[in-house]
Design a protein around this motif. Structure first.
Motif, PDB file in Angstrom:
ATOM      1  N   LEU A 111       0.831  -1.204   0.000  1.00  0.00           N
ATOM      2  CA  LEU A 111       0.000   0.000   0.000  1.00  0.00           C
ATOM      3  C   LEU A 111       0.868   1.257   0.000  1.00  0.00           C
ATOM      4  O   LEU A 111       0.614   2.203  -0.742  1.00  0.00           O
ATOM      5  CB  LEU A 111      -0.924   0.001   1.217  1.00  0.00           C
ATOM      6  N   PHE A 112       1.884   1.270   0.862  1.00  0.00           N
ATOM      7  CA  PHE A 112       2.798   2.412   0.892  1.00  0.00           C
ATOM      8  C   PHE A 112       3.504   2.580  -0.452  1.00  0.00           C
ATOM      9  O   PHE A 112       3.641   3.701  -0.973  1.00  0.00           O
ATOM     10  CB  PHE A 112       3.854   2.219   1.992  1.00  0.00           C
ATOM     11  N   PHE A 113       3.941   1.465  -1.024  1.00  0.00           N
ATOM     12  CA  PHE A 113       4.709   1.525  -2.273  1.00  0.00           C
ATOM     13  C   PHE A 113       3.861   2.096  -3.407  1.00  0.00           C
ATOM     14  O   PHE A 113       4.337   2.936  -4.181  1.00  0.00           O
ATOM     15  CB  PHE A 113       5.222   0.138  -2.645  1.00  0.00           C
ATOM     16  N   VAL A 114       2.618   1.660  -3.511  1.00  0.00           N
ATOM     17  CA  VAL A 114       1.742   2.175  -4.570  1.00  0.00           C
ATOM     18  C   VAL A 114       1.419   3.643  -4.310  1.00  0.00           C
ATOM     19  O   VAL A 114       1.440   4.477  -5.227  1.00  0.00           O
ATOM     20  CB  VAL A 114       0.458   1.337  -4.684  1.00  0.00           C
ATOM     21  N   GLY A 115       1.109   3.983  -3.046  1.00  0.00           N
ATOM     22  CA  GLY A 115       0.769   5.369  -2.715  1.00  0.00           C
ATOM     23  C   GLY A 115       1.901   6.328  -3.000  1.00  0.00           C
ATOM     24  O   GLY A 115       1.717   7.358  -3.672  1.00  0.00           O
ATOM     25  N   PHE A 116       3.091   6.009  -2.513  1.00  0.00           N
ATOM     26  CA  PHE A 116       4.249   6.863  -2.783  1.00  0.00           C
ATOM     27  C   PHE A 116       4.721   6.714  -4.222  1.00  0.00           C
ATOM     28  O   PHE A 116       5.267   7.646  -4.810  1.00  0.00           O
ATOM     29  CB  PHE A 116       5.395   6.515  -1.826  1.00  0.00           C
ATOM     30  N   GLY A 117       4.509   5.514  -4.806  1.00  0.00           N
ATOM     31  CA  GLY A 117       4.954   5.267  -6.173  1.00  0.00           C
ATOM     32  C   GLY A 117       4.213   6.108  -7.198  1.00  0.00           C
ATOM     33  O   GLY A 117       4.774   6.440  -8.250  1.00  0.00           O
ATOM     34  N   ILE A 118       2.954   6.467  -6.915  1.00  0.00           N
ATOM     35  CA  ILE A 118       2.219   7.358  -7.814  1.00  0.00           C
ATOM     36  C   ILE A 118       2.947   8.682  -7.926  1.00  0.00           C
ATOM     37  O   ILE A 118       3.130   9.225  -9.024  1.00  0.00           O
ATOM     38  CB  ILE A 118       0.776   7.570  -7.306  1.00  0.00           C
ATOM     39  N   TYR A 119       3.397   9.204  -6.786  1.00  0.00           N
ATOM     40  CA  TYR A 119       4.102  10.493  -6.801  1.00  0.00           C
ATOM     41  C   TYR A 119       5.477  10.370  -7.455  1.00  0.00           C
ATOM     42  O   TYR A 119       5.932  11.288  -8.138  1.00  0.00           O
ATOM     43  CB  TYR A 119       4.250  11.019  -5.371  1.00  0.00           C
ATOM     44  N   ALA A 120       6.137   9.233  -7.257  1.00  0.00           N
ATOM     45  CA  ALA A 120       7.464   9.042  -7.837  1.00  0.00           C
ATOM     46  C   ALA A 120       7.412   8.807  -9.343  1.00  0.00           C
ATOM     47  O   ALA A 120       8.404   9.026 -10.038  1.00  0.00           O
ATOM     48  CB  ALA A 120       8.172   7.878  -7.149  1.00  0.00           C
ATOM     49  N   GLY A 121       6.261   8.350  -9.847  1.00  0.00           N
ATOM     50  CA  GLY A 121       6.134   8.100 -11.280  1.00  0.00           C
ATOM     51  C   GLY A 121       6.447   6.679 -11.685  1.00  0.00           C
ATOM     52  O   GLY A 121       6.869   6.427 -12.823  1.00  0.00           O
ATOM     53  N   PHE A 122       6.248   5.703 -10.785  1.00  0.00           N
ATOM     54  CA  PHE A 122       6.440   4.305 -11.158  1.00  0.00           C
ATOM     55  C   PHE A 122       5.330   3.883 -12.131  1.00  0.00           C
ATOM     56  O   PHE A 122       4.159   4.199 -11.935  1.00  0.00           O
ATOM     57  CB  PHE A 122       6.397   3.406  -9.917  1.00  0.00           C
ATOM     58  N   ALA A 123       5.724   3.163 -13.185  1.00  0.00           N
ATOM     59  CA  ALA A 123       4.742   2.638 -14.144  1.00  0.00           C
ATOM     60  C   ALA A 123       3.968   1.497 -13.488  1.00  0.00           C
ATOM     61  O   ALA A 123       4.541   0.717 -12.717  1.00  0.00           O
ATOM     62  CB  ALA A 123       5.462   2.154 -15.401  1.00  0.00           C
ATOM     63  N   PRO A 124       2.685   1.368 -13.790  1.00  0.00           N
ATOM     64  CA  PRO A 124       1.859   2.151 -14.719  1.00  0.00           C
ATOM     65  C   PRO A 124       1.174   3.350 -14.065  1.00  0.00           C
ATOM     66  O   PRO A 124       0.120   3.783 -14.533  1.00  0.00           O
ATOM     67  CB  PRO A 124       0.833   1.116 -15.181  1.00  0.00           C
TER      68      PRO A 124
END
Length: 561
Positions: free
Chosen positions: A209-222
């Motif tokens: 959950l943390f990874f997806v939440g922060f990953g949106i801001y970081a620009g992780f695909a998709p």
């Protein structure tokens, strides 16, 4: 003292409405300088003591807002101070045209949003309690939204801004959910409770959950779809700040959570590594199909987010397999890549902004021959591209060397599964770097060395010195950190120490980095000399500039600042 500066700058920021034209910029710059000096002093004190610095940010106001600064916070505060200073200096020259066309109120709102973004970035890196952190995170998001919709009278820009805001709210909801799940009985949700939660539960579900939440801001695909259009519509000085540090706040959040993760290390590392490879390949797949310079750099930022994630993923796998050399070199390579990417992207976005100011286009196929008409910008752009390609002595070569060294160290461990993973990473990383190098060399040749392909490029002139100076600072910083790698290595090592206890492998690699820097001086000098004096700029092709043709058609997409 700490609370006084933040309270003073936050309240004084509204004073920009009292000034006119360029005076409001200098008043804003004064407030930003106070924040830069303050944040830099916090970072220096935290790094010099090697421990945790704590104080109350709102002591003067009679409230309690606990700030905690360790080496991870100090590292990001250093990047924030450096890249924001460069971006603010560049904004002075870049905003000249806007001062003639926009009202004082619009400019005041822009300066206020930039100031509050700066404050929120500092708060995000110093607050650990859940509600305070999430409030600072939301302030950062809203401030960035205000900067992105600078030219809000254009519907395309406003639409892009709201899409960005919506996706950031989804990320915020996921982060909030993860905090609530990890909340211990009777305690306040936040980063401080994660140790207790992960110590008694499996780490993977909440970390996801943390990874997806922060990953949106970081620009992780998709989850990256907001990033290219946002860069396209934002002014170039805002794009340089967003790419250099704002998106990296997602990486900060992931690293902050990883400090508390001690179980499920293999699936967590595999998750990070898989997402990072997908991100890197997606970014690189679309980078060199772009004709708009800012969109090209935006996709390149996605690629380098993937490379940073690869380093972090390697580090977590090193912990999972109890291989300290792989863990230390992986984490340090990924962490250093954050710093080097921030400086190089700040430089390149500002160069694209300068080209746009001189030619009124960012369409790369309408340029050509700019080495002759914009020599200073061309040379600085070449430094940024060489840095992205990992050419020594520029600093990205250091982070990539650390990643390769860690992977080779990992091959000495007798574990078949680890060997398969390492060889996959080695081959893929080599392919990514080679593809990136080939693509950027082609971009530079087409834009700066090939024949002039439009009237705009033929009539371009160099931008003013106030737009050259910040780019020169960024380029010089890249060169100096590459020439003195042990300084930045020591900075990154203190962050790595939060994850890995045995750092002897970093001591072993330090001499190699020194020799790499020395040898790289000759290589970089030769390449820059070749570009400057041996790069044969072709004579302009025979074009009737007034007659429409396939070479100088305007970009079908609307171009903004």
């Amino acid at each position: 003292m700490e609370s006084a500066v933040l309270i003073f700058t936050a309240l004084s920021g509204f004073g920009v409405f009292l000034f006119r034209a360029q005076t409001k910029y200098f008043f804003s710059l004064f407030l930003h300088t106070l924040l830069i000096v303050t944040a830099s002093s916090w970072a220096f004190r935290a790094l010099s003591t090697g421990g945790l610095m704590q104080f109350n940010l709102l002591e003067l106001a009679g409230f309690n807002l606990s700030a905690n600064i360790d080496s991870l916070s100090a590292f990001f505060l250093t990047i924030i101070s450096l890249t924001l200073l460069i971006g603010l200096l560049y904004a002075n020259g870049y905003l000249k045209l806007y001062r003639k066309t926009l009202s004082d109120v619009r400019l005041s709102l822009h300066h206020l949003a930039l100031l509050w973004l700066h404050i929120s970035l500092i708060l995000v890196n110093t607050l650990r309690e859940g509600t305070a952190f999430l409030s600072a995170w939301e302030l950062m998001t809203v401030s960035a939204f205000g900067l992105v919709v600078f030219e809000a009278e254009r519907k395309e820009i406003l639409k892009t801004g709201f899409k960005y805001l919506l996706q950031m709210q989804i990320g915020l909801a996921l982060i909030t959910t993860a905090f609530l799940i990890a909340k211990s009985n009777g305690s306040v949700a936040g980063f401080e409770t994660l140790d207790a939660y992960f110590g008694g539960h499996g780490s993977l579900p909440v970390f996801f959950l943390f990874f997806v939440g922060f990953g949106i801001y970081a620009g992780f695909a998709p989850l990256h779809t907001w990033l290219p259009p946002t860069h396209l519509t934002a002014p170039s000085h805002v794009s340089s700040i967003m790419s250099s540090i704002l998106t990296q706040m997602g990486i900060y959040g992931i690293l902050r959570v990883l400090v508390s993760v001690h179980t499920d290390l293999f699936p967590v590392g595999l998750l990070i590594l898989t997402a990072s490879f997908i991100t890197a390949f997606v970014g690189l797949r679309y980078t060199f199909t772009q004709q708009d310079g800012k969109r090209l750099l935006a996709y390149s930022s996605i690629t380098h987010t993937g490379i940073i994630g690869i380093g972090i993923g390697i580090g977590v796998l090193g912990l999972a397999f109890h291989t300290s050399a792989l863990a230390a070199l992986g984490f340090t390579g990924g962490i250093l890549h954050i710093l080097t990417h921030a400086l190089s992207k700040s430089l390149l976005f500002q160069c694209i902004g300068s080209i746009y100011r001189a030619t009124r286009t960012r369409h790369l196929e309408q340029l050509g021959g700019l080495m002759q008409t914009m020599p200073k910008t061309s040379m600085l752009f070449s430094i940024g591209l060489l840095a992205l390609c990992g050419i020594p002595p520029l600093t990205i070569s250091i982070s990539e060397t650390l990643l390769y060294a860690g992977l080779l160290k990992g091959l000495t461990v007798d574990n078949s599964l680890l060997h398969v993973l390492i060889w996959t990473v080695l081959l893929s990383l080599t392919f990514l770097i080679s593809w990136s190098m080939f693509g950027f060399i082609r971009v530079f040749r087409r834009t700066f060395l090939d024949a002039v392909r439009s009237e705009a490029a033929a009539q371009a002139t160099e931008v003013s010195d106030d737009m050259i100076l910040p780019k020169a600072i960024a380029g010089l910083s890249l060169l100096l950190m590459g020439l003195f790698p042990n300084v930045v290595l020591k900075l990154a090592t203190q962050v790595t120490a939060l994850f890995v206890t045995d750092l002897h492998s970093l001591d072993d690699i330090a001499p190699v980095l020194t020799y790499l820097g020395i040898g790289g001086v000759a290589l970089a000098g030769f390449l820059l000399w070749t570009i400057k004096f041996r790069g044969k700029i072709q004579k302009p092709v025979s074009l009737n500039y007034r007659r429409p043709n396939t070479l100088n058609k305007p970009n079908p997409e609307p171009e903004f600042g």
